[in-house]
Design a protein around this motif. Structure first.
Motif, PDB file in Angstrom:
ATOM      1  N   LEU A   6     -93.143  45.292  23.877  1.00 21.26           N
ATOM      2  CA  LEU A   6     -92.558  44.431  22.854  1.00 21.26           C
ATOM      3  C   LEU A   6     -91.336  45.115  22.259  1.00 21.26           C
ATOM      4  CD1 LEU A   6     -92.806  41.904  20.936  1.00 21.26           C
ATOM      5  CD2 LEU A   6     -94.153  43.388  19.416  1.00 21.26           C
ATOM      6  N   THR A   8     -87.668  44.601  19.652  1.00 25.45           N
ATOM      7  CA  THR A   8     -87.382  44.269  18.264  1.00 25.45           C
ATOM      8  C   THR A   8     -87.856  42.857  17.946  1.00 25.45           C
ATOM      9  OG1 THR A   8     -85.437  45.691  18.336  1.00 25.45           O
ATOM     10  CG2 THR A   8     -85.559  44.106  16.528  1.00 25.45           C
ATOM     11  N   ASN A   9     -88.459  42.686  16.787  1.00 24.87           N
ATOM     12  CA  ASN A   9     -88.969  41.375  16.413  1.00 24.87           C
ATOM     13  C   ASN A   9     -88.875  41.182  14.903  1.00 24.87           C
ATOM     14  OD1 ASN A   9     -91.861  42.136  15.226  1.00 24.87           O
ATOM     15  ND2 ASN A   9     -91.539  43.340  17.093  1.00 24.87           N
ATOM     16  N   GLN A  10     -88.912  39.944  14.487  1.00 29.25           N
ATOM     17  CA  GLN A  10     -88.894  39.571  13.078  1.00 29.25           C
ATOM     18  C   GLN A  10     -89.352  38.120  12.978  1.00 29.25           C
ATOM     19  OE1 GLN A  10     -84.804  39.981  11.753  1.00 29.25           O
ATOM     20  NE2 GLN A  10     -84.012  38.646  13.337  1.00 29.25           N
ATOM     21  N   TYR A  11     -89.719  37.687  11.773  1.00 30.56           N
ATOM     22  CA  TYR A  11     -90.149  36.298  11.635  1.00 30.56           C
ATOM     23  C   TYR A  11     -89.928  35.848  10.205  1.00 30.56           C
ATOM     24  CZ  TYR A  11     -94.377  37.290   8.920  1.00 30.56           C
ATOM     25  OH  TYR A  11     -95.241  37.643   7.924  1.00 30.56           O
ATOM     26  N   CYS A  38     -86.703  36.140   6.043  1.00 30.72           N
ATOM     27  CA  CYS A  38     -87.055  36.843   7.272  1.00 30.72           C
ATOM     28  C   CYS A  38     -87.703  38.171   6.907  1.00 30.72           C
ATOM     29  CB  CYS A  38     -85.796  37.075   8.106  1.00 30.72           C
ATOM     30  SG  CYS A  38     -86.044  38.139   9.538  1.00 30.72           S
ATOM     31  N   ARG A  40     -89.471  41.892   8.182  1.00 26.36           N
ATOM     32  CA  ARG A  40     -89.415  42.893   9.234  1.00 26.36           C
ATOM     33  C   ARG A  40     -90.454  43.978   8.963  1.00 26.36           C
ATOM     34  NH1 ARG A  40     -82.755  42.951   8.893  1.00 26.36           N
ATOM     35  NH2 ARG A  40     -82.473  40.992  10.030  1.00 26.36           N
ATOM     36  N   SER A  44     -96.599  44.037  15.443  1.00 20.50           N
ATOM     37  CA  SER A  44     -96.857  44.021  16.884  1.00 20.50           C
ATOM     38  C   SER A  44     -98.210  43.410  17.220  1.00 20.50           C
ATOM     39  CB  SER A  44     -96.771  45.441  17.447  1.00 20.50           C
ATOM     40  OG  SER A  44     -97.665  46.312  16.768  1.00 20.50           O
ATOM     41  N   TYR A  47     -97.982  39.745  17.849  1.00 19.65           N
ATOM     42  CA  TYR A  47     -97.342  39.374  19.120  1.00 19.65           C
ATOM     43  C   TYR A  47     -98.221  39.732  20.324  1.00 19.65           C
ATOM     44  CZ  TYR A  47     -92.979  38.572  16.577  1.00 19.65           C
ATOM     45  OH  TYR A  47     -92.012  38.085  15.719  1.00 19.65           O
ATOM     46  N   TYR A 294     -80.575  36.994  10.684  1.00 19.33           N
ATOM     47  CA  TYR A 294     -81.825  36.316  11.045  1.00 19.33           C
ATOM     48  C   TYR A 294     -81.497  35.101  11.874  1.00 19.33           C
ATOM     49  CZ  TYR A 294     -86.067  33.486  10.423  1.00 19.33           C
ATOM     50  OH  TYR A 294     -87.178  32.698  10.624  1.00 19.33           O
ATOM     51  N   TRP A 297     -79.753  35.263  15.474  1.00 18.30           N
ATOM     52  CA  TRP A 297     -80.026  36.632  15.892  1.00 18.30           C
ATOM     53  C   TRP A 297     -79.867  36.829  17.392  1.00 18.30           C
ATOM     54  CZ3 TRP A 297     -85.361  38.809  17.165  1.00 18.30           C
ATOM     55  CH2 TRP A 297     -85.332  40.203  17.256  1.00 18.30           C
ATOM     56  N   LEU A 298     -80.231  35.829  18.174  1.00 20.24           N
ATOM     57  CA  LEU A 298     -80.189  35.971  19.627  1.00 20.24           C
ATOM     58  C   LEU A 298     -78.843  35.613  20.214  1.00 20.24           C
ATOM     59  CD1 LEU A 298     -83.683  34.473  20.557  1.00 20.24           C
ATOM     60  CD2 LEU A 298     -83.052  36.861  20.327  1.00 20.24           C
TER      61      LEU A 298
END
Length: 299
Positions: A6, A8-11, A38, A40, A44, A47, A294, A297-298
């Motif tokens: 996994l 980098t991630n955020q929600y 968002c 951080r 993990s 996910y 946020y 981000w992609l």
């Protein structure tokens, strides 16, 4: 064989539409915002195993954003965003960092019988004010800004002496219409200042430089905009600007026996040149996560 891990991630909860009306006096005040939160941290387990025990629901983030519009107030979007981010980081144990992104939409008081009305507004078509606030254990960062500010001048712009090759058909010009829909963001070096006055002052400088600079290129105009902002406001560390070149071409009226002395144009919205620039101080403090967005981000 490589291992799949996994990254980098955020929600968070994107685009909470909040309208705060102040009714303390007969003359009401309105603040209309779009707020994205968002979070951080080490999420993990959510996910990798679907374990939600460390996850603050996005619905809770939404409810907090609405509640804080009343509890903490919603006048300066920077102060409101800082309050939200500080709450998530300092009061929610698994959260190590928070990012709050806010758009504010402008309303203008309606004029009735020659006077501004106390509780009626008209949505204006001007720029959208923006703010992005990041808080984590290392510090706090605020980025102010605006977007969708459409601005045009009918002269005072040139484009000539450019590089050519066998595919170049563009004719040089020393008098053209220059128009753009400006996006500007500026990183503050402090979180203790008059947000409202600074925003209005920055906008004034951006418009002034667009108007007065005899522009040999849109690139030059963007640099002069950023330079003026930094010279005027020591509390700003850097400015980032993006400007699509909204082309206006003189329309050929000769088939009708009509002379067109640069008075009638075709506004061509695409394709367009897209110019971007960062203007900064050579001793600017490090940006940290100030620009780690946020939404988008992609991209």
């Amino acid at each position: 064989m490589s291992e799949i891990i996994l990254g980098t991630n955020q929600y968070g909860k994107a685009e909470n539409r909040i309208v705060r009306i102040y009714r303390d006096t007969p003359r009401h005040e309105i603040h209309d915002v779009n707020v994205s939160t968002c979070l951080r941290g080490d999420f993990s387990a959510a996910y990798l195993a679907g374990d939600q025990s460390e996850v603050l629901p996005t619905d809770t983030q939404k409810q907090t954003a609405y509640a804080y519009a009343k509890e903490k107030g919603l006048t300066s979007i920077e102060d409101y965003g800082l309050a939200l981010a500080r709450h998530f980081v300092h009061d929610v144990a698994p959260v190590q960092g928070a990012r709050i992104e806010i758009d504010e939409y402008a309303w203008q008081r309606a004029v009735v019988d020659g006077a501004e009305h106390d509780h009626t507004w008209i949505r204006t078509g001007q720029e959208v004010r923006t703010a992005a606030i990041t808080v984590d254990a290392e510090g706090e960062w605020v980025v102010g800004g605006l977007k969708d500010m459409t601005i045009l001048k009918s002269t005072g712009s040139e484009f000539a002496d450019f590089l050519t090759d066998p595919y170049t058909i563009l004719e040089p010009t020393h008098d053209r219409v220059m128009a753009t829909s400006l996006t500007a963001q500026w990183r503050y070096a402090s979180t203790d200042l008059d947000w409202e006055a600074t925003y209005e002052g920055v906008k004034t400088q951006l418009v002034k430089q667009f108007a007065v600079v005899q522009s040999l290129a849109l690139q030059q105009t963007l640099f002069e905009m950023g330079k003026a902002v930094l010279e005027t406001y020591p509390t700003i560390a850097e400015v980032r600007l993006a400007a699509p070149n909204k082309h206006h071409f003189v329309y050929d009226l000769s088939p009708f026996g009509v002379e067109n002395h640069r008075e009638v144009f075709n506004a061509d919205d695409r394709p367009y040149g897209f110019i971007q620039a960062t203007v900064t101080r050579d001793d600017a403090p490090p940006p940290g996560p100030a620009w780690d967005s946020y939404q988008g981000w992609l991209v």
